[in-house]
Scaffold this active site. Structure first.
Site, short mmCIF file in Angstrom:
data_model
loop_
_atom_site.label_atom_id
_atom_site.label_comp_id
_atom_site.label_asym_id
_atom_site.label_seq_id
_atom_site.Cartn_x
_atom_site.Cartn_y
_atom_site.Cartn_z
N SER A 90 0.78 -0.98 0.13
CA SER A 90 -0.46 0.02 0.08
C SER A 90 0.71 1.46 0.14
O SER A 90 0.21 2.19 -0.70
CB SER A 90 -0.87 0.24 1.16
N ASP A 101 1.99 -0.22 8.34
CA ASP A 101 3.18 -0.55 7.52
C ASP A 101 3.61 0.15 6.83
O ASP A 101 3.33 -0.35 5.52
CB ASP A 101 3.28 -2.43 7.86
N ASP A 103 5.66 -1.79 4.29
CA ASP A 103 6.48 -3.25 3.29
C ASP A 103 7.42 -2.91 3.02
O ASP A 103 8.13 -1.83 1.74
CB ASP A 103 5.99 -3.46 2.29
N ASP A 158 7.89 -3.31 7.67
CA ASP A 158 7.82 -5.23 7.62
C ASP A 158 9.37 -5.19 6.59
O ASP A 158 8.90 -5.06 5.30
CB ASP A 158 7.11 -5.61 7.18
N TYR A 228 -12.08 -8.04 3.54
CA TYR A 228 -10.56 -7.56 3.11
C TYR A 228 -10.06 -8.80 3.55
O TYR A 228 -9.81 -8.48 5.43
CB TYR A 228 -10.35 -6.35 3.34
#
Length: 612
Positions: A90, A101, A103, A158, A228
């Protein structure tokens, strides 16, 4: 003569009409509502994240140099080795909410391994970041997607890793180059495909700003309507992004608001299982496995295939089952009805984002899948494994002719209890709430973002052997000890022509036995049970402020009659458990142990509904 218009995607666009003044106004109204809903972060937070990513880039380069020095490589190799970070998910798509988060993928040359990453990266992070900046750091090297969970100055990362079969990783490396895929193993290929898919997707939409506005809206809608989450059988963030991108391709000049309005009707009426493709599939000499139902029989069973645009093309929605497909289409139809009324001024954008009624209205009956462990780390691993397998139970229930809908809620509820002995743990596993710790808040699995839980949930059986921590086993004593549970709820809707009794004990027993024979189960530390409840007995902590738990309908009093010979008894008369929010009504005294491992299997408990 006008120049030919570019074709976006696999088919010509439906309309190139520029937006009207009214559509521009509706788009502004949509953005204003998204801001009210907290979907945009403050500019200062954005700048903070960008600065942290600059720091991580410097750390990635130093990490690569550190490994090169450790391996006694020549200085020329050390100087040219490079190293680079890429964001994906995202954040890379530009449609993230505050607190999401980031990524992040660390890409290194061939002489740096994944073992090097987990051995050396944590200490280099501690050395190069300011004192106190690291609030949390948790490596999960054994998982299906190995990561380092990192919280730096309030921002969650992450951190993933991959290496390329090259001697140097320059600062201007283009991950879209398919030649970089040569010599990669499956884990390295999966890791590199994160930024490759994101970058490819952003190049396949006509207007990035329009795409991002529409995607923010669709993601918020999907989260509010509880449709979702890839693991539980719904599209995840990237899959919803690919659906939005396809609609953007069909309306290249439309505003974000128009894309949202068209989205529900186009995707809701899509001719599944015809796949969603953003580009034609491509071949490559590395011959990796790509999604192709003509070659691979398992691909034929994908009900709503949404195919990633980067090579090798994969199906991002292989977990969708018959029930989740039906629910997704129902929600798309509902969304289409609402946006139709928004376009005519009869409703507002806020009406599209109203919360689901899963617990307050949708179902009268529920199954509660309760996993438990004696330590927090053990429960993080065990609950993640159970989450990855719950949809298999749902598929089994769907085959039961008396069930019209078996819908798994897309989040688990984590609770902490205080138990003195096995009897009290057994009560908790049957849904009793009196031992719940009053000073610990119930949270959902998505809010906790536990890296171990998420890593195991994504990996399923491949991650079952991830260490579930050290700790105590069940004890009998006077001092209560912590016992941790995660509960997943399955709403049950009975078929109209079903019998007044429903027995799913066989499906429950088989599924429990399978999970308790897995490598992720440890005797005396992990537990699993399935209980049944009615809507008016759901625990209060599944409801948010402003919601009310359903109440039990008053029934006319009548003289009790003894059941005729051969007739099934009512639930209460059967001695089966129906658990309430505060107490067990009935609890059987005997338990059956798994033949291979010592897992509690309460035969038939919580498996019979007695519809009112």
């Amino acid at each position: 003569m006008a120049a030919p218009q570019r074709q976006w995607g696999t088919t010509p666009s439906i309309s190139w009409t520029p937006p009207t003044e009214r559509e521009m106004l509706q788009n502004e109204e949509l953005i204003d509502e998204l801001k009210k809903q907290g979907q945009y972060e403050a500019p200062g937070e954005t700048e903070k994240k960008q600065a942290l990513l600059v720091q991580l880039q410097k750390i990635a380069v130093e990490f690569v140099k550190h490994v090169c020095r450790k391996n006694n490589l020549p200085q020329s190799v050390i100087d040219s080795a490079g190293g680079k970070i890429f964001t994906y998910g995202s954040y890379r798509l530009g449609a993230y909410a505050p607190g999401s988060d980031i990524d992040t993928l660390v890409v290194a040359p061939r002489h740096v391994t994944r073992d090097d990453f987990f051995e050396h990266m944590p200490s280099i992070l501690e050395q190069m970041l300011p004192p106190g900046a690291i609030e949390e750091m948790k490596p999960v090297p054994e998982a299906y997607v190995p990561i380092i969970k990192l919280v730096i100055s309030g921002t969650d990362f992450d951190l993933n890793f991959t290496r390329l079969a090259v001697s140097t990783v320059p600062w201007n490396l283009d991950v879209k180059d398919t030649n970089l895929l040569r010599g990669l193993d499956d884990r390295e290929l999966r890791a590199l495909n994160g930024p490759r898919v994101a970058d490819e997707l952003m190049q396949l939409v006509p207007q990035n700003k329009t795409f991002r506005t529409a995607l923010r809206a669709i993601k918020l809608w999907a989260q509010r309507r509880a449709v979702y989450g890839n693991i539980v059988g719904f599209p995840g963030g990237v899959a919803w992004g690919m659906l939005v991108a396809r609609v953007c391709q069909l309306y290249p000049q439309a505003t974000g608001s128009v894309i949202v309005m068209k989205f529900f009707r186009i995707i809701g009426k899509w001719n599944w299982p015809q796949p969603i493709l953003l580009k034609e599939s491509e071949d490559h000499p590395i011959q990796a496995r790509v999604w192709n139902p003509r070659l691979y029989p398992t691909d034929k069973y994908h009900l709503m295939p949404i195919i990633t645009p980067a090579y090798p093309a994969m199906c991002a929605t292989h977990n969708i089952g018959p029930t989740t497909k039906r629910i997704i289409i129902q929600e798309l139809d509902r969304g289409g009805d609402i946006t139709d009324k928004i376009s005519f001024g009869k409703l507002q954008w806020k009406d599209l984002f109203t919360k689901h009624t899963y617990f307050t209205k949708d179902y009268k009956y529920y199954l509660s899948i309760i996993s438990g462990s004696t330590t927090k780390d053990a429960q993080a691993s065990w609950s993640g494994f159970v989450e990855s397998k719950v949809r298999l139970l749902v598929q089994s229930l769907e085959s039961q002719g008396s069930i019209a809908v078996a819908r798994l809620f897309n989040k688990g509820f984590t609770r902490e209890h205080r138990c003195k002995n096995e009897e009290e743990i057994t009560a908790v596993l049957h849904g009793e709430m009196q031992y719940q710790a009053t000073n610990v808040k119930t949270e959902t699995t998505d809010a906790i973002k536990d890296p171990l839980h998420n890593a195991v949930a994504q990996g399923g059986a491949d991650a079952a052997a991830v260490s579930n921590g050290n700790g105590v086993t069940v004890h009998d004593g006077t001092e209560p000890r912590a016992f941790y549970t995660t509960t997943y709820y399955v709403g049950i809707e009975l078929a109209q022509d079903s019998m007044k009794k429903l027995d799913v004990s066989e499906q429950s027993r088989e599924w429990k036995e399978q999970q308790c024979r897995s490598a992720g189960f440890e005797n005396g530390r992990n537990f699993l049970n399935i209980a049944a409840t009615r809507s008016y007995d759901l625990p209060l902590d599944v409801f948010t402020p402003g919601e009310e738990r359903p109440t039990r309908a008053k029934k006319k009093t009548a003289l009790k009659k003894e059941p005729a010979p051969g007739q099934k008894r009512s639930l209460d008369a059967s001695g089966m458990e129906v658990w309430q929010a505060t107490a067990i009504v009935k609890r059987p005294r005997t338990f059956q142990r798994s033949p291979k491992k010592d897992c509690i299997l309460t035969v038939g408990v919580g498996s019979i509904f007695d519809p009112e």
